[in-house]
Write an enzyme that holds these catalytic residues in place. Structure first.
Site, mmCIF file in Angstrom:
data_model
loop_
_atom_site.group_PDB
_atom_site.id
_atom_site.type_symbol
_atom_site.label_atom_id
_atom_site.label_comp_id
_atom_site.label_asym_id
_atom_site.label_seq_id
_atom_site.Cartn_x
_atom_site.Cartn_y
_atom_site.Cartn_z
ATOM 1 N N GLN A 120 0.824 -1.205 0.000
ATOM 2 C CA GLN A 120 0.000 0.000 0.000
ATOM 3 C C GLN A 120 0.864 1.264 0.000
ATOM 4 O O GLN A 120 0.518 2.265 -0.635
ATOM 5 C CB GLN A 120 -0.911 -0.006 1.230
ATOM 6 C CG GLN A 120 -1.827 1.206 1.346
ATOM 7 C CD GLN A 120 -2.857 1.282 0.232
ATOM 8 O OE1 GLN A 120 -3.141 0.283 -0.415
ATOM 9 N NE2 GLN A 120 -3.408 2.459 0.004
ATOM 10 N N GLU A 121 1.965 1.216 0.710
ATOM 11 C CA GLU A 121 2.805 2.400 0.845
ATOM 12 C C GLU A 121 3.507 2.779 -0.456
ATOM 13 O O GLU A 121 3.516 3.942 -0.844
ATOM 14 C CB GLU A 121 3.856 2.175 1.936
ATOM 15 C CG GLU A 121 3.317 2.148 3.351
ATOM 16 C CD GLU A 121 2.765 3.497 3.775
ATOM 17 O OE1 GLU A 121 3.140 4.522 3.184
ATOM 18 O OE2 GLU A 121 1.946 3.524 4.706
ATOM 19 N N SER A 122 4.126 1.828 -1.094
ATOM 20 C CA SER A 122 5.001 2.156 -2.222
ATOM 21 C C SER A 122 4.766 1.336 -3.470
ATOM 22 O O SER A 122 5.420 1.585 -4.489
ATOM 23 C CB SER A 122 6.467 1.968 -1.795
ATOM 24 O OG SER A 122 6.711 0.590 -1.504
ATOM 25 N N ARG B 112 4.744 8.311 -6.095
ATOM 26 C CA ARG B 112 3.831 7.247 -6.505
ATOM 27 C C ARG B 112 2.428 7.601 -6.030
ATOM 28 O O ARG B 112 2.253 8.291 -5.029
ATOM 29 C CB ARG B 112 4.269 5.899 -5.963
ATOM 30 C CG ARG B 112 4.576 5.868 -4.471
ATOM 31 C CD ARG B 112 3.353 5.613 -3.688
ATOM 32 N NE ARG B 112 3.613 5.745 -2.272
ATOM 33 C CZ ARG B 112 2.665 5.821 -1.371
ATOM 34 N NH1 ARG B 112 1.418 5.823 -1.730
ATOM 35 N NH2 ARG B 112 2.957 5.933 -0.098
ATOM 36 N N SER C 105 2.126 6.432 4.397
ATOM 37 C CA SER C 105 2.107 6.382 5.834
ATOM 38 C C SER C 105 2.898 7.499 6.432
ATOM 39 O O SER C 105 3.556 8.262 5.782
ATOM 40 C CB SER C 105 2.700 5.051 6.292
ATOM 41 O OG SER C 105 4.069 5.044 6.018
#
Length: 280
Positions: free
Chosen positions: A145-147, A270, A275
């Site tokens: 989800q982050e990257s 992105r 977060s």
């Protein structure tokens, strides 16, 4: 005729008490740390330093925290009969229902990509998840989800690397190079563990990872920030989808992630939520 002095008796008695205290001290401190736990029917592991449930089994008793990894904790729970015999999977369908076909990787803006079950990145996630007692499925979902597994990712607000660490978080955790996959995941897993320990609740810990722990503390729950709400829902749903996937071993068609090398011109932002503190 001289009368024997009795003044020495109290000192001898005191000395005897002192010897007994010293002799018994190791016994008293030998069990200064205990760890209990059990695994419920949903596959969630519950841990406590005191016995809080009839389902708890004693995992460790000794002078100090042995810092057991998550894999070892689950092994001990199952070995000692602390894992629920009946497992429920019906909740997974309920968790992913709001996203429908998007979870099948149809290419929509909210679709998840194919699950990667092997390769250097998964090995890092597995290793650091075990070190910091973060479930593999949860840590994988956060990194994704982050990257999107791009180690050179940079958000518009300055979060960097695979787990999108903000500069202040990097400084706190001593991360010299946030674009180093190993160091980034190690720090991100450690920070996520800190949030899990503080809030004792996975959705709240994820909200703290995304919006910042103080924001969650002031809100008294998941803050009503649209990005944070979407973030928590997606990570929780993805974690639910991944239950049992990594236990099946390496799939024949799984392709390792190519860790994008850092370029001299910097990294490209992105899309999607990230977060840290505050949402970025």
């Amino acid at each position: 005729m001289s009368i024997p002095s009795t003044s020495a008796r109290p000192s001898r008695a005191f000395g005897l008490v002192a010897v007994l205290v010293v002799a018994l001290w190791p016994c008293a401190s030998a069990k200064a740390y205990t760890l209990y736990g059990f695994e419920d029917e949903f596959g969630i592991v519950h841990l406590s330093e005191t016995r809080t449930s009839e389902r708890d089994v004693l995992l460790f008793e000794g002078p100090a925290d042995p810092k057991l990894g998550f894999v070892e904790i689950k092994r001990r729970i199952r070995e000692k009969g602390g894992a629920a015999k009946a497992r429920r999977q019906d909740w997974i369908a309920d968790a992913v229902k709001p996203y429908g076909a998007a979870f099948q990787g149809t290419g929509g803006p909210h679709a998840f990509g194919p699950v990667i079950t092997s390769g250097p990145l998964v090995d890092m996630i597995r290793r650091h998840g075990a070190t910091h007692r973060v479930p593999l499925e949860l840590l994988y979902a956060v990194v994704e989800q982050e990257s999107g597994f791009q180690n050179a990712a940079v958000s518009p607000k300055g979060a960097q690397g695979l787990m999108q660490l903000m500069p202040d978080t990097q400084a706190t955790l001593g991360v010299a190079d946030p674009f180093d996959p190993e160091k980034n995941i190690a720090a991100g897993a450690r920070f996520l563990r800190m949030m899990l320990d503080r809030f004792r609740d996975t959705p709240l810990a994820l909200a703290a990872y995304n919006a910042g722990p103080e924001v969650v503390a002031r809100s008294g729950g998941v803050p009503p920030i649209p990005e944070t709400l979407r973030y928590v829902e997606r990570v929780m749903a993805r974690q639910a989808m991944l239950q049992g996937v990594f236990d099946q071993g390496e799939k024949k068609n799984a392709k390792p992630v190519s860790l994008t090398p850092r370029t001299s011109g910097g990294s490209t932002p992105r899309p999607g939520p990230s977060s840290g503190s505050p949402p970025r």
